[in-house]
Write an enzyme that holds these catalytic residues in place. Structure first.
Site, short mmCIF file in Angstrom:
data_model
loop_
_atom_site.label_atom_id
_atom_site.label_comp_id
_atom_site.label_asym_id
_atom_site.label_seq_id
_atom_site.Cartn_x
_atom_site.Cartn_y
_atom_site.Cartn_z
CD1 TRP A 188 -5.63 -3.51 -1.98
CD2 TRP A 188 -5.70 -5.68 -1.45
NE1 TRP A 188 -6.75 -3.72 -1.19
CE2 TRP A 188 -6.82 -5.04 -0.86
CE3 TRP A 188 -5.52 -7.05 -1.25
CZ2 TRP A 188 -7.76 -5.73 -0.10
CZ3 TRP A 188 -6.45 -7.74 -0.48
CH2 TRP A 188 -7.55 -7.08 0.09
CB SER B 115 1.01 -6.36 -7.02
OG SER B 115 -0.30 -6.84 -7.21
CG LEU B 116 -2.42 -1.14 -5.49
CD1 LEU B 116 -3.15 -0.55 -6.68
CD2 LEU B 116 -3.34 -1.26 -4.29
CG PHE C 242 -5.58 -10.75 -2.36
CD1 PHE C 242 -6.12 -10.57 -3.62
CD2 PHE C 242 -4.31 -10.27 -2.11
CE1 PHE C 242 -5.40 -9.91 -4.62
CE2 PHE C 242 -3.58 -9.61 -3.09
CZ PHE C 242 -4.13 -9.43 -4.35
CD GLN D 147 -0.36 -11.93 -2.87
OE1 GLN D 147 -0.44 -10.96 -3.60
NE2 GLN D 147 0.12 -11.86 -1.66
CG ASP E 288 1.60 -12.90 -11.73
OD1 ASP E 288 0.51 -13.09 -11.15
OD2 ASP E 288 2.28 -11.86 -11.58
CG HIS F 119 1.18 -11.67 -8.08
ND1 HIS F 119 1.13 -10.88 -9.22
CD2 HIS F 119 0.83 -10.85 -7.05
CE1 HIS F 119 0.78 -9.64 -8.89
NE2 HIS F 119 0.60 -9.60 -7.59
#
Length: 244
Positions: free
Chosen positions: A9, A70-71, A127, A131, A191, A211
């Site tokens: 993302w 991730s996403l 964000f 992360q 993470d 992450h």
């Protein structure tokens, strides 16, 4: 052997650049952008999986190994029922769901989405820092990330909002229980975006990583990706198939 790397993302395919010096010979690496990101920023990320599958069909060949972060991992897994399955799927920093009781809770993501509606760019910047909290040197990792991406997202607010919606609802539980291809998971032991249960269920756990291991431990991440990709080739050889 071909690996297709898929970003998460708010981040386009440039996130994979730090891995470039470490790939061994015999590995072809492709880093396509999702619709709406990077070189495809003129598009919009589709809200429905069948439409997204149609747009990504040429970038996700059946004879490759898909690597989703991730996403990107959630989307790659969710596309498996809509595309011919790959040789294998490697999930990096990806559990069955983004939200969990021992990780990022659904209420926390809902709060983040409301903040994004008020100020998309500031929330995106938050964000990026969020992360990276589990990395051994988060400030250094943040500088590396900004060097790669710049100070603003390559995707539109609409595309980013669609991605947040996908984080909220995508669930790979049934697919992981009956996978159409081999699936392996890699998790950083620190993470902050994965719950403890999801981290512990990963086939490979990266010591000292959060992450974003492509920023903090690129050589280690490449080694694990290549080893897991090689295990797919070994399985195919054992079955009488052709290994690349």
């Amino acid at each position: 052997m071909t690996l297709v790397l898929l970003s998460g993302w708010g981040i386009d395919a440039r996130i994979w650049h730090p891995l470039a010096p470490y790939w061994p010979g015999g590995i072809e690496v492709r880093t396509p952008d999702w619709p709406g990101y990077g070189e495809r920023s003129h598009e919009t990320l589709p809200k429905t999986l069948p439409v997204l599958a149609d747009k990504m069909r040429g970038d996700l060949p059946q004879d490759a190994i898909w690597v989703g972060w991730s996403l990107g991992g959630l989307l790659a897994g969710a596309l498996l029922p809509h595309l011919p399955p790959p040789r294998a799927l490697l999930l990096v920093g990806t559990g069955a769901r983004f939200c969990s009781e021992d990780g990022v809770r659904a209420a926390e993501l809902a709060t983040f989405r409301r903040a994004f509606d008020r100020d998309p760019r500031a929330t995106w910047q938050h964000f990026l820092r969020w992360q990276l909290q589990g990395e051994p040197a988060p400030r250094m990792a943040h500088r590396r990330l900004l060097d790669l991406l710049g100070g603003h997202p390559s995707a539109s607010s609409q595309t980013l909002a669609t991605g947040l919606e996908q984080l909220a609802y995508l669930d790979l539980g049934e697919m992981l229980a009956a996978p159409p291809c081999p699936i392996w998971r890699i998790a950083g032991e620190r993470d902050r975006l994965m719950g403890k249960t999801a981290r512990q269920s990963a086939e490979r756990i990266l010591t000292g990583c959060g992450h974003s291991p492509m920023l903090s431990h690129p050589e280690t991440l490449v080694r694990h990706l290549v080893e897991l990709a090689g295990s797919d080739a070994d399985q195919r050889s054992d079955r009488g198939g052709v290994a690349s």
